[in-house]
Design an enzyme around this catalytic site. Sequence first.
Site, PDB file in Angstrom:
ATOM      1  N   HIS A 165       0.841  -1.205   0.000  1.00  0.00           N
ATOM      2  CA  HIS A 165       0.000   0.000   0.000  1.00  0.00           C
ATOM      3  C   HIS A 165       0.873   1.251   0.000  1.00  0.00           C
ATOM      4  O   HIS A 165       0.643   2.190  -0.759  1.00  0.00           O
ATOM      5  CB  HIS A 165      -0.889   0.066   1.262  1.00  0.00           C
ATOM      6  CG  HIS A 165      -1.887  -1.017   1.397  1.00  0.00           C
ATOM      7  ND1 HIS A 165      -1.991  -1.766   2.550  1.00  0.00           N
ATOM      8  CD2 HIS A 165      -2.854  -1.463   0.563  1.00  0.00           C
ATOM      9  CE1 HIS A 165      -2.973  -2.634   2.416  1.00  0.00           C
ATOM     10  NE2 HIS A 165      -3.511  -2.478   1.218  1.00  0.00           N
ATOM     11  N   SER A 217      -2.587  -7.686   3.262  1.00  0.00           N
ATOM     12  CA  SER A 217      -2.949  -7.511   4.679  1.00  0.00           C
ATOM     13  C   SER A 217      -3.279  -8.843   5.330  1.00  0.00           C
ATOM     14  O   SER A 217      -2.955  -9.069   6.501  1.00  0.00           O
ATOM     15  CB  SER A 217      -4.136  -6.546   4.802  1.00  0.00           C
ATOM     16  OG  SER A 217      -3.754  -5.248   4.441  1.00  0.00           O
ATOM     17  N   ARG A 235      -1.576  -6.594  -7.774  1.00  0.00           N
ATOM     18  CA  ARG A 235      -0.466  -7.493  -7.462  1.00  0.00           C
ATOM     19  C   ARG A 235      -0.337  -8.621  -8.466  1.00  0.00           C
ATOM     20  O   ARG A 235       0.747  -9.134  -8.694  1.00  0.00           O
ATOM     21  CB  ARG A 235      -0.661  -8.118  -6.071  1.00  0.00           C
ATOM     22  CG  ARG A 235      -0.580  -7.147  -4.940  1.00  0.00           C
ATOM     23  CD  ARG A 235      -0.939  -7.814  -3.650  1.00  0.00           C
ATOM     24  NE  ARG A 235      -2.341  -8.244  -3.753  1.00  0.00           N
ATOM     25  CZ  ARG A 235      -3.075  -8.696  -2.763  1.00  0.00           C
ATOM     26  NH1 ARG A 235      -2.549  -8.817  -1.575  1.00  0.00           N
ATOM     27  NH2 ARG A 235      -4.327  -9.028  -2.936  1.00  0.00           N
TER      28      ARG A 235
END
Length: 151
Positions: free
Chosen positions: A17, A127, A90
């Site tokens: 991020h 995350s 990604r």
Amino acid sequence: MRKAIFPGSFDPITLGHYDIIKRALPLFDEIVIAIGINAEKKYMFSLEDRKKFIEDSFKNEPKVSVVSYEGLTIDLCHKLDAQFILRGLRNPADFEFEKAIAHTNRQLSDIETVFLLTAIDTSHISSSIVRDVIRNGGDYTILVPESVKIK
């Protein structure tokens, strides 16, 4: 003024991020990091902690601000007069998922989505992986900005 919303749960913010935001700074006059709130979701970190992690990461960057919101991201864009949604990609699965959302957002509004590919050295970080490392006592600090601290 070119304003972008970078939405996510940021539970917690990762180096992926962070990299996307830093690389997007030259593209926009302002980037609003928008922490989405989903009552159905169980978060590892409180909203206050997630907001603090992000604010501390970008405390020296006046073009970055942090808000929380519920509902549609395009509604937040209209409320904050933002013309763009910023998203990081990604892998091909991210692209397929984000493409569908971007097409829907364009059908519902005039908001454009801008995609940046993650850097090679952060493309494996998510995350959920960070939360798993934390839950299992691993060294999470190599995956997140220095501002992410576990109490």
